[in-house]
Write a protein that holds these residues in place. Structure first.
Motif, PDB file in Angstrom:
ATOM      1  N   PHE A   1       7.009   0.629  -5.708  1.00  0.00           N
ATOM      2  CA  PHE A   1       6.793  -0.817  -5.824  1.00  0.00           C
ATOM      3  C   PHE A   1       7.841  -1.445  -6.741  1.00  0.00           C
ATOM      4  CE2 PHE A   1       5.003  -4.342  -8.293  1.00  0.00           C
ATOM      5  CZ  PHE A   1       4.800  -5.263  -7.279  1.00  0.00           C
ATOM      6  N   LEU A   2       8.077  -0.832  -7.892  1.00  0.00           N
ATOM      7  CA  LEU A   2       9.037  -1.382  -8.844  1.00  0.00           C
ATOM      8  C   LEU A   2      10.438  -1.445  -8.247  1.00  0.00           C
ATOM      9  CD1 LEU A   2       7.857   0.383 -12.135  1.00  0.00           C
ATOM     10  CD2 LEU A   2       7.553  -2.011 -11.505  1.00  0.00           C
TER      11      LEU A   2
ATOM     12  N   GLU B   1      10.634   0.913   2.656  1.00  0.00           N
ATOM     13  CA  GLU B   1      10.542   1.967   3.659  1.00  0.00           C
ATOM     14  C   GLU B   1       9.411   2.940   3.346  1.00  0.00           C
ATOM     15  OE1 GLU B   1      14.230   3.934   4.193  1.00  0.00           O
ATOM     16  OE2 GLU B   1      15.254   2.183   5.041  1.00  0.00           O
ATOM     17  N   ASP B   2       9.037   3.017   2.081  1.00  0.00           N
ATOM     18  CA  ASP B   2       7.988   3.942   1.663  1.00  0.00           C
ATOM     19  C   ASP B   2       6.708   3.220   1.248  1.00  0.00           C
ATOM     20  OD1 ASP B   2       9.488   6.266   2.096  1.00  0.00           O
ATOM     21  OD2 ASP B   2      10.473   6.080   0.152  1.00  0.00           O
TER      22      ASP B   2
ATOM     23  N   ASN C   1       0.830  -1.204   0.000  1.00  0.00           N
ATOM     24  CA  ASN C   1       0.000   0.000   0.000  1.00  0.00           C
ATOM     25  C   ASN C   1       0.864   1.253   0.000  1.00  0.00           C
ATOM     26  OD1 ASN C   1      -2.908  -1.121   0.613  1.00  0.00           O
ATOM     27  ND2 ASN C   1      -1.491  -2.225   1.940  1.00  0.00           N
ATOM     28  N   ARG C   2       0.309   2.316  -0.543  1.00  0.00           N
ATOM     29  CA  ARG C   2       1.064   3.573  -0.604  1.00  0.00           C
ATOM     30  C   ARG C   2       1.254   4.182   0.779  1.00  0.00           C
ATOM     31  NH1 ARG C   2      -1.854   6.752  -4.791  1.00  0.00           N
ATOM     32  NH2 ARG C   2      -2.950   4.828  -5.250  1.00  0.00           N
ATOM     33  N   GLU C   3       2.340   4.905   0.914  1.00  0.00           N
ATOM     34  CA  GLU C   3       2.673   5.518   2.195  1.00  0.00           C
ATOM     35  C   GLU C   3       1.739   6.693   2.494  1.00  0.00           C
ATOM     36  OE1 GLU C   3       6.738   6.915   4.409  1.00  0.00           O
ATOM     37  OE2 GLU C   3       6.410   7.627   2.366  1.00  0.00           O
ATOM     38  N   GLU C   4       1.374   6.824   3.746  1.00  0.00           N
ATOM     39  CA  GLU C   4       0.587   7.952   4.218  1.00  0.00           C
ATOM     40  C   GLU C   4       1.294   8.542   5.436  1.00  0.00           C
ATOM     41  OE1 GLU C   4      -3.343   6.685   5.075  1.00  0.00           O
ATOM     42  OE2 GLU C   4      -3.752   5.939   3.054  1.00  0.00           O
TER      43      GLU C   4
ATOM     44  N   GLU D   1       1.932   7.676  -9.484  1.00  0.00           N
ATOM     45  CA  GLU D   1       3.243   7.507 -10.102  1.00  0.00           C
ATOM     46  C   GLU D   1       4.311   7.164  -9.057  1.00  0.00           C
ATOM     47  OE1 GLU D   1       1.158   9.952 -10.755  1.00  0.00           O
ATOM     48  OE2 GLU D   1       0.641   9.524 -12.847  1.00  0.00           O
ATOM     49  N   GLU D   2       4.275   7.848  -7.918  1.00  0.00           N
ATOM     50  CA  GLU D   2       5.229   7.566  -6.842  1.00  0.00           C
ATOM     51  C   GLU D   2       5.005   6.165  -6.283  1.00  0.00           C
ATOM     52  OE1 GLU D   2       6.030  11.919  -4.801  1.00  0.00           O
ATOM     53  OE2 GLU D   2       4.107  10.927  -4.433  1.00  0.00           O
ATOM     54  N   TYR D   3       3.750   5.804  -6.151  1.00  0.00           N
ATOM     55  CA  TYR D   3       3.381   4.492  -5.617  1.00  0.00           C
ATOM     56  C   TYR D   3       3.945   3.374  -6.491  1.00  0.00           C
ATOM     57  CZ  TYR D   3      -0.021   0.940  -3.916  1.00  0.00           C
ATOM     58  OH  TYR D   3      -0.642  -0.177  -3.398  1.00  0.00           O
ATOM     59  N   ILE D   4       3.724   3.470  -7.801  1.00  0.00           N
ATOM     60  CA  ILE D   4       4.224   2.459  -8.735  1.00  0.00           C
ATOM     61  C   ILE D   4       5.751   2.413  -8.711  1.00  0.00           C
ATOM     62  CG2 ILE D   4       4.591   2.038 -11.197  1.00  0.00           C
ATOM     63  CD1 ILE D   4       2.081   0.766 -10.338  1.00  0.00           C
ATOM     64  N   GLU D   5       6.379   3.570  -8.691  1.00  0.00           N
ATOM     65  CA  GLU D   5       7.843   3.628  -8.677  1.00  0.00           C
ATOM     66  C   GLU D   5       8.412   2.958  -7.433  1.00  0.00           C
ATOM     67  OE1 GLU D   5      11.462   6.941  -8.781  1.00  0.00           O
ATOM     68  OE2 GLU D   5       9.401   7.555  -9.235  1.00  0.00           O
TER      69      GLU D   5
END
Length: 210
Positions: free
Chosen positions: A156-157, A162-163, A134-137, A150-154
């Motif tokens: 993950f890849l 940590e994020d 899951n994306r960082e909050e 875009e940040e979320y996918i990056e």
């Protein structure tokens, strides 16, 4: 008020609250999956995950129905991992998951999962386990900051753990103390504590995994 009566009232109040809380914890998940063509998938979503689609194998596209709404989902094999990426119907990213076996999870998480199921059910079978990324909050100056798609996918890849917020989604068949059998989806947090339970109301027979 006599001490005994005071403690009795406190106990009954706590019991009523706990029972009500438990009842609220069990949600419902209506599950139906329909295979669709790539052309029916939101274009912004496809553009977002282009790096994954280029290297993905056996890629499939779906529309997932849940009560009064639906989601779009891609399932593919990327770098030998069976992953699924789910989007809201407007094409915005919801979550990313990787299919795993129980033995592939961290030992501490395996232990917490077993410690949850063993005392709570007479029998249980873990049918499907996924690590959910899951994306960082986080809060900045008192305001909630959430990574964009875009940040979320990056992250993950790059497997930038940590994020990313790690959770564990488990579909299980269980038998309770009254010998009632049911299918549930359990969501465990990063430290192995149950955060959410949903009863699976309908499981499509033709669900495609990978």
């Amino acid at each position: 008020m006599k001490p005994f009566l005071k403690y009795l009232i406190l106990f009954l109040t706590y019991f009523a609250f706990a029972s009500n809380s438990y009842a609220q914890e069990i949600g419902e998940k209506f599950e139906k999956e329909e295979k669709i063509k790539q052309e029916e998938f939101p274009k912004p979503a496809l553009e977002l995950i282009k790096p994954i689609l280029k290297k993905g194998k056996r890629t499939r596209y779906f529309k997932d129905f849940d009560k009064d709404t639906y989601f779009f989902e891609v399932k593919t094999i990327y770098k030998d991992e069976k992953i699924s990426i789910k989007f809201h119907k407007d094409g915005s990213l919801l979550d990313i998951e990787i299919l795993k076996e129980i033995e592939e999870l961290p030992e501490e998480i395996q232990k917490h999962i077993q410690e949850y199921f063993q005392p709570n059910y007479k029998k249980y079978k873990l049918n499907r386990i996924q690590i959910q990324y899951n994306r960082e909050e986080e809060y900045e100056d008192g305001e909630l900051e959430i990574d964009d798609d875009e940040e979320y996918i990056e992250e993950f890849l790059e497997m930038d753990l940590e994020d990313l917020i790690i959770k564990y989604e488990i579909e299980a068949e269980v038998v309770d103390e009254e010998n009632e059998r049911g299918y549930f989806e359990f969501l465990f947090g990063a430290k192995g504590k149950v955060e959410q339970i949903n009863k699976i109301i309908k499981r499509a027979d033709d669900n495609v995994l990978y």
